[in-house]
Design a protein around this motif. Structure first.
Motif, PDB file in Angstrom:
ATOM      1  N   ASP A 162     -69.800 -58.350 -64.342  1.00  6.18           N
ATOM      2  CA  ASP A 162     -71.040 -57.574 -64.282  1.00  6.18           C
ATOM      3  C   ASP A 162     -70.817 -56.124 -64.705  1.00  6.18           C
ATOM      4  N   VAL A 163     -69.625 -55.600 -64.423  1.00  4.98           N
ATOM      5  CA  VAL A 163     -69.295 -54.258 -64.906  1.00  4.98           C
ATOM      6  C   VAL A 163     -69.263 -54.252 -66.432  1.00  4.98           C
ATOM      7  N   ALA A 164     -68.655 -55.279 -67.023  1.00  3.49           N
ATOM      8  CA  ALA A 164     -68.597 -55.354 -68.482  1.00  3.49           C
ATOM      9  C   ALA A 164     -69.989 -55.494 -69.079  1.00  3.49           C
ATOM     10  N   GLY A 165     -70.838 -56.323 -68.459  1.00  5.56           N
ATOM     11  CA  GLY A 165     -72.206 -56.467 -68.940  1.00  5.56           C
ATOM     12  C   GLY A 165     -72.980 -55.170 -68.837  1.00  5.56           C
ATOM     13  N   ALA A 166     -72.809 -54.472 -67.714  1.00 10.04           N
ATOM     14  CA  ALA A 166     -73.458 -53.172 -67.567  1.00 10.04           C
ATOM     15  C   ALA A 166     -72.961 -52.196 -68.624  1.00 10.04           C
ATOM     16  N   GLY A 167     -71.659 -52.203 -68.876  1.00 11.16           N
ATOM     17  CA  GLY A 167     -71.093 -51.293 -69.870  1.00 11.16           C
ATOM     18  C   GLY A 167     -71.581 -51.579 -71.274  1.00 11.16           C
ATOM     19  N   ALA A 168     -71.787 -52.861 -71.592  1.00  8.55           N
ATOM     20  CA  ALA A 168     -72.288 -53.221 -72.918  1.00  8.55           C
ATOM     21  C   ALA A 168     -73.672 -52.638 -73.159  1.00  8.55           C
ATOM     22  N   ILE A 169     -74.470 -52.565 -72.118  1.00  7.63           N
ATOM     23  CA  ILE A 169     -75.817 -51.987 -72.219  1.00  7.63           C
ATOM     24  C   ILE A 169     -75.743 -50.465 -72.230  1.00  7.63           C
ATOM     25  N   ILE A 170     -75.002 -49.909 -71.288  1.00  6.83           N
ATOM     26  CA  ILE A 170     -74.910 -48.449 -71.167  1.00  6.83           C
ATOM     27  C   ILE A 170     -74.365 -47.824 -72.445  1.00  6.83           C
ATOM     28  N   ALA A 171     -73.434 -48.504 -73.106  1.00  6.63           N
ATOM     29  CA  ALA A 171     -72.831 -47.963 -74.324  1.00  6.63           C
ATOM     30  C   ALA A 171     -73.859 -47.676 -75.398  1.00  6.63           C
ATOM     31  N   GLN A 172     -75.032 -48.299 -75.309  1.00  7.83           N
ATOM     32  CA  GLN A 172     -76.053 -48.156 -76.340  1.00  7.83           C
ATOM     33  C   GLN A 172     -77.273 -47.374 -75.855  1.00  7.83           C
ATOM     34  N   LEU A 173     -77.175 -46.768 -74.683  1.00 11.93           N
ATOM     35  CA  LEU A 173     -78.274 -45.979 -74.141  1.00 11.93           C
ATOM     36  C   LEU A 173     -78.068 -44.492 -74.425  1.00 11.93           C
ATOM     37  N   PRO A 174     -79.140 -43.781 -74.750  1.00 16.34           N
ATOM     38  CA  PRO A 174     -79.023 -42.336 -74.943  1.00 16.34           C
ATOM     39  C   PRO A 174     -78.971 -41.606 -73.600  1.00 16.34           C
ATOM     40  N   GLY A 175     -78.592 -40.347 -73.649  1.00 17.84           N
ATOM     41  CA  GLY A 175     -78.609 -39.518 -72.458  1.00 17.84           C
ATOM     42  C   GLY A 175     -77.241 -39.354 -71.827  1.00 17.84           C
ATOM     43  N   THR A 176     -77.171 -38.495 -70.827  1.00 22.10           N
ATOM     44  CA  THR A 176     -75.922 -38.255 -70.122  1.00 22.10           C
ATOM     45  C   THR A 176     -75.613 -39.425 -69.198  1.00 22.10           C
ATOM     46  N   ARG A 177     -74.324 -39.669 -68.995  1.00 24.02           N
ATOM     47  CA  ARG A 177     -73.883 -40.795 -68.175  1.00 24.02           C
ATOM     48  C   ARG A 177     -73.138 -40.302 -66.940  1.00 24.02           C
ATOM     49  N   SER A 178     -73.413 -40.926 -65.811  1.00 18.16           N
ATOM     50  CA  SER A 178     -72.627 -40.644 -64.617  1.00 18.16           C
ATOM     51  C   SER A 178     -71.211 -41.166 -64.819  1.00 18.16           C
ATOM     52  N   VAL A 179     -70.305 -40.731 -63.977  1.00 13.81           N
ATOM     53  CA  VAL A 179     -68.928 -41.220 -64.048  1.00 13.81           C
ATOM     54  C   VAL A 179     -68.902 -42.733 -63.852  1.00 13.81           C
ATOM     55  N   GLU A 180     -69.739 -43.244 -62.963  1.00 11.90           N
ATOM     56  CA  GLU A 180     -69.790 -44.682 -62.732  1.00 11.90           C
ATOM     57  C   GLU A 180     -70.241 -45.422 -63.989  1.00 11.90           C
ATOM     58  N   ALA A 181     -71.210 -44.849 -64.697  1.00  3.37           N
ATOM     59  CA  ALA A 181     -71.670 -45.449 -65.947  1.00  3.37           C
ATOM     60  C   ALA A 181     -70.583 -45.380 -67.015  1.00  3.37           C
ATOM     61  N   GLN A 182     -69.862 -44.267 -67.080  1.00  2.00           N
ATOM     62  CA  GLN A 182     -68.761 -44.138 -68.028  1.00  2.00           C
ATOM     63  C   GLN A 182     -67.680 -45.179 -67.757  1.00  2.00           C
ATOM     64  N   ALA A 183     -67.403 -45.434 -66.486  1.00  2.00           N
ATOM     65  CA  ALA A 183     -66.386 -46.420 -66.128  1.00  2.00           C
ATOM     66  C   ALA A 183     -66.794 -47.818 -66.581  1.00  2.00           C
ATOM     67  N   ALA A 184     -68.078 -48.141 -66.455  1.00  2.00           N
ATOM     68  CA  ALA A 184     -68.553 -49.450 -66.906  1.00  2.00           C
ATOM     69  C   ALA A 184     -68.370 -49.603 -68.413  1.00  2.00           C
ATOM     70  N   VAL A 185     -68.669 -48.554 -69.171  1.00  2.00           N
ATOM     71  CA  VAL A 185     -68.464 -48.601 -70.622  1.00  2.00           C
ATOM     72  C   VAL A 185     -66.988 -48.812 -70.947  1.00  2.00           C
ATOM     73  N   ALA A 186     -66.109 -48.163 -70.211  1.00  2.00           N
ATOM     74  CA  ALA A 186     -64.670 -48.311 -70.458  1.00  2.00           C
ATOM     75  C   ALA A 186     -64.222 -49.757 -70.239  1.00  2.00           C
ATOM     76  N   VAL A 187     -64.756 -50.410 -69.211  1.00  2.00           N
ATOM     77  CA  VAL A 187     -64.413 -51.813 -68.957  1.00  2.00           C
ATOM     78  C   VAL A 187     -64.903 -52.679 -70.118  1.00  2.00           C
ATOM     79  N   PHE A 188     -66.133 -52.440 -70.564  1.00  2.00           N
ATOM     80  CA  PHE A 188     -66.656 -53.218 -71.684  1.00  2.00           C
ATOM     81  C   PHE A 188     -65.825 -53.016 -72.941  1.00  2.00           C
ATOM     82  N   GLU A 189     -65.501 -51.782 -73.263  1.00  2.00           N
ATOM     83  CA  GLU A 189     -64.738 -51.504 -74.480  1.00  2.00           C
ATOM     84  C   GLU A 189     -63.365 -52.173 -74.427  1.00  2.00           C
TER      85      GLU A 189
END
Length: 242
Positions: A162-189
């Motif tokens: 679910d972290v990877a799925g969240a990161g896949a979405i967050i990676a394509q969203l505009p705007g500033t990201r919280s640290v938690e959101a950044q961590a999800a993107v890192a897992v997806f990448e």
């Protein structure tokens, strides 16, 4: 003291308590349950069905009241269920009630916590479509990883898929990201080079393989295979309007 990440546009949290924390300051809430509620919703709505999330008792009566089909709990070998593979044959226009202890429960919690927010169901299969829809619906986006449940006490078990799925979405969203959101993107990448292998190695994935549902992992791992962005409508069903 806990902070709700309100200083950032795109935020990420876990489960029902995460919804309660982030929902009040969100224009859009994205529910991510890769194995398998959100993947089921993407598969079903991408084929023209609508999906009613359900949690708790009384599913049969709810299904009858909505003139719908009831997905069986768990993953029986016959009929519709939380197995995404079982939904590939859903007819266009079908109405499906989908009980789920995770994704459906978090969806209904989000609706209660933020009745005016747009609620979307996201996964790896529709990450780009959901991100594109969310970007056009509001600036403040909360991405909620549903997680799993520990046997016994039913407490939240964070699920890496679910972290990877969240990161896949967050990676394509505009705007500033919280640290938690950044961590999800890192897992997806880190996982995107071999998403099927990543899901097979995850605890939830190994469990499904042992139960004979490897085909569900293959469906869940297909990044951007569906162009649908399922939205929770006023009648309580997820639908995608082309």
């Amino acid at each position: 003291m806990y902070t709700d990440q309100t200083f950032d546009d795109v935020r990420c949290e876990w489960g029902e308590r995460g919804v309660a924390a982030l929902a009040p300051a969100s224009d859009v809430i994205i529910i991510v349950d890769v194995l398998s509620f959100s993947t089921c919703v993407a598969v079903a709505t991408g084929r023209g069905a609508v999906v009613y999330p359900f949690a708790g008792e009384g599913a049969a009566a709810f299904t009858q009241a909505h003139d719908a089909l009831l997905a069986a709990p768990g993953r029986p070998r016959e009929g519709y269920s939380l197995s995404p593979h079982s939904l590939l044959t859903l007819p266009d226009g079908a109405r499906l009630v989908l009980p789920s202890p995770n994704g459906a429960t978090v969806t209904l919690a989000a609706r209660r916590a933020a009745p005016n927010a747009v609620i979307l169901a996201g996964c790896l299969r529709n990450a780009a479509a959901v991100a594109g829809a969310a970007a056009g619906l509001g600036r403040r986006v909360a991405v909620i990883a549903a997680g799993e449940r520990w046997p016994g006490d039913g407490s939240l078990r964070p699920a890496v898929e679910d972290v990877a799925g969240a990161g896949a979405i967050i990676a394509q969203l505009p705007g500033t990201r919280s640290v938690e959101a950044q961590a999800a993107v890192a897992v997806f990448e880190a996982a995107r080079g071999d998403l099927p292998g990543f899901l097979r190695r995850a605890g939830s994935g190994r469990e499904l393989i042992e139960r004979g549902f490897a085909e569900d992992l293959a469906l869940a791992a297909e990044l951007n295979a569906d162009a649908c962005a399922p939205r929770l409508m006023a009648d309580g069903a997820y639908a995608w309007r082309r």
